[in-house]
Design a protein around this motif. Sequence first.
Motif, PDB file in Angstrom:
ATOM      1  N   GLY A 110      78.229   4.718  21.050  1.00 26.64           N
ATOM      2  CA  GLY A 110      77.472   5.183  22.214  1.00 26.64           C
ATOM      3  C   GLY A 110      77.153   4.102  23.229  1.00 26.64           C
ATOM      4  N   TRP A 111      77.785   2.934  23.140  1.00 28.66           N
ATOM      5  CA  TRP A 111      77.489   1.843  24.072  1.00 28.66           C
ATOM      6  C   TRP A 111      78.401   1.830  25.291  1.00 28.66           C
ATOM      7  CZ3 TRP A 111      72.869   0.735  23.446  1.00 28.66           C
ATOM      8  CH2 TRP A 111      72.293   0.618  22.182  1.00 28.66           C
ATOM      9  N   ALA A 112      79.348   2.750  25.361  1.00 29.20           N
ATOM     10  CA  ALA A 112      80.229   2.906  26.520  1.00 29.20           C
ATOM     11  C   ALA A 112      80.664   4.364  26.572  1.00 29.20           C
ATOM     12  CB  ALA A 112      81.446   1.984  26.397  1.00 29.20           C
ATOM     13  N   LEU A 113      81.114   4.780  27.745  1.00 31.20           N
ATOM     14  CA  LEU A 113      81.592   6.150  27.944  1.00 31.20           C
ATOM     15  C   LEU A 113      83.103   6.163  28.028  1.00 31.20           C
ATOM     16  CD1 LEU A 113      79.151   7.377  30.743  1.00 31.20           C
ATOM     17  CD2 LEU A 113      78.903   7.576  28.271  1.00 31.20           C
ATOM     18  N   ALA A 114      83.699   7.269  27.658  1.00 28.88           N
ATOM     19  CA  ALA A 114      85.144   7.445  27.817  1.00 28.88           C
ATOM     20  C   ALA A 114      85.473   7.520  29.306  1.00 28.88           C
ATOM     21  CB  ALA A 114      85.593   8.724  27.112  1.00 28.88           C
ATOM     22  N   ALA A 115      86.531   6.847  29.707  1.00 30.83           N
ATOM     23  CA  ALA A 115      86.991   6.885  31.109  1.00 30.83           C
ATOM     24  C   ALA A 115      87.939   8.070  31.245  1.00 30.83           C
ATOM     25  CB  ALA A 115      87.681   5.580  31.478  1.00 30.83           C
ATOM     26  N   ARG A 116      87.378   9.258  31.256  1.00 32.56           N
ATOM     27  CA  ARG A 116      88.172  10.494  31.233  1.00 32.56           C
ATOM     28  C   ARG A 116      89.023  10.691  32.478  1.00 32.56           C
ATOM     29  NH1 ARG A 116      85.158  14.479  27.458  1.00 32.56           N
ATOM     30  NH2 ARG A 116      83.580  13.121  26.560  1.00 32.56           N
ATOM     31  N   ASP A 117      88.743   9.942  33.545  1.00 35.53           N
ATOM     32  CA  ASP A 117      89.532  10.115  34.761  1.00 35.53           C
ATOM     33  C   ASP A 117      90.920   9.486  34.653  1.00 35.53           C
ATOM     34  OD1 ASP A 117      88.293   7.598  34.724  1.00 35.53           O
ATOM     35  OD2 ASP A 117      88.229   7.455  36.907  1.00 35.53           O
ATOM     36  N   LEU A 175      73.545   4.704  24.082  1.00 30.91           N
ATOM     37  CA  LEU A 175      73.004   5.156  25.366  1.00 30.91           C
ATOM     38  C   LEU A 175      72.510   6.592  25.311  1.00 30.91           C
ATOM     39  CD1 LEU A 175      75.924   3.775  27.560  1.00 30.91           C
ATOM     40  CD2 LEU A 175      73.659   2.745  27.294  1.00 30.91           C
ATOM     41  N   TRP A 176      72.983   7.337  24.336  1.00 34.00           N
ATOM     42  CA  TRP A 176      72.654   8.766  24.216  1.00 34.00           C
ATOM     43  C   TRP A 176      71.397   9.028  23.405  1.00 34.00           C
ATOM     44  CZ3 TRP A 176      75.288  11.069  27.705  1.00 34.00           C
ATOM     45  CH2 TRP A 176      76.564  10.614  28.040  1.00 34.00           C
ATOM     46  N   ARG A 177      70.668   7.995  22.988  1.00 31.20           N
ATOM     47  CA  ARG A 177      69.487   8.242  22.151  1.00 31.20           C
ATOM     48  C   ARG A 177      68.299   8.766  22.940  1.00 31.20           C
ATOM     49  NH1 ARG A 177      68.513   2.081  20.547  1.00 31.20           N
ATOM     50  NH2 ARG A 177      67.217   1.465  22.302  1.00 31.20           N
ATOM     51  N   GLY A 178      68.394   8.783  24.213  1.00 33.34           N
ATOM     52  CA  GLY A 178      67.340   9.363  25.040  1.00 33.34           C
ATOM     53  C   GLY A 178      67.935  10.498  25.865  1.00 33.34           C
ATOM     54  N   GLN A 179      67.459  10.614  27.079  1.00 30.82           N
ATOM     55  CA  GLN A 179      68.059  11.581  27.982  1.00 30.82           C
ATOM     56  C   GLN A 179      69.423  11.043  28.382  1.00 30.82           C
ATOM     57  OE1 GLN A 179      65.278  12.019  31.191  1.00 30.82           O
ATOM     58  NE2 GLN A 179      63.691  12.854  29.876  1.00 30.82           N
ATOM     59  N   GLN A 180      70.251  11.869  29.007  1.00 27.12           N
ATOM     60  CA  GLN A 180      71.587  11.406  29.382  1.00 27.12           C
ATOM     61  C   GLN A 180      71.511  10.191  30.292  1.00 27.12           C
ATOM     62  OE1 GLN A 180      73.888  14.634  30.972  1.00 27.12           O
ATOM     63  NE2 GLN A 180      74.671  15.051  28.945  1.00 27.12           N
ATOM     64  N   PRO A 181      72.394   9.189  30.019  1.00 27.76           N
ATOM     65  CA  PRO A 181      72.376   7.978  30.861  1.00 27.76           C
ATOM     66  C   PRO A 181      72.862   8.261  32.265  1.00 27.76           C
ATOM     67  CG  PRO A 181      74.126   7.843  29.215  1.00 27.76           C
ATOM     68  CD  PRO A 181      73.377   9.105  28.967  1.00 27.76           C
TER      69      PRO A 181
END
Length: 166
Positions: free
Chosen positions: A134-141, A160-166
């Motif tokens: 959860g420390w980076a997001l997928a670069a889906r683009d 990063l997802w342990r709270g509200q959406q980053p």
Amino acid sequence: MLPHRTTAGGHALRLALAVLLSLGLVAPVPAQMGKADIRGQAPQAIDSGLLDFGGKPVYLYGLRGARPDQSCTMRSGQTWPCGREARWAARNRIANHWVECVERARGPGGEVFALCYLGGVGGPELNAWLVEQGWALAARDYAQDYAAAEDAARAAGRGLWRGQQP
């Protein structure tokens, strides 16, 4: 949504790479060519998506790192320095490891996008670990390599997802 890069031109760089890959103007390099293009002992993690091998920047292919100055909001409404924690997680993961990276693509300005491995090619993949935790997001683009890992991290509330959406 998570900002894409610590540098002002980072978003434009990722967008240009996505467009060039989709048009076939920049060819991705095969995932593992049997040799590492970039290697070194514990490179500097600039953020959770960018490594520095003694002045040679390497962007981690297929993901978007959190900016070190980024804040996230806990479910309680309190903010926390999630970007610093993401950078710390990347630094902690590569500490005391030999890191080898295999180039996957080049940006329009020659920027290197690579898959990086701890202990050499064939060892644990840093890119996947950062998204899985959860420390980076997928670069889906421009790549779907880590979309499922990001979805799992989000569902589990990791990083990063342990709270509200980053």
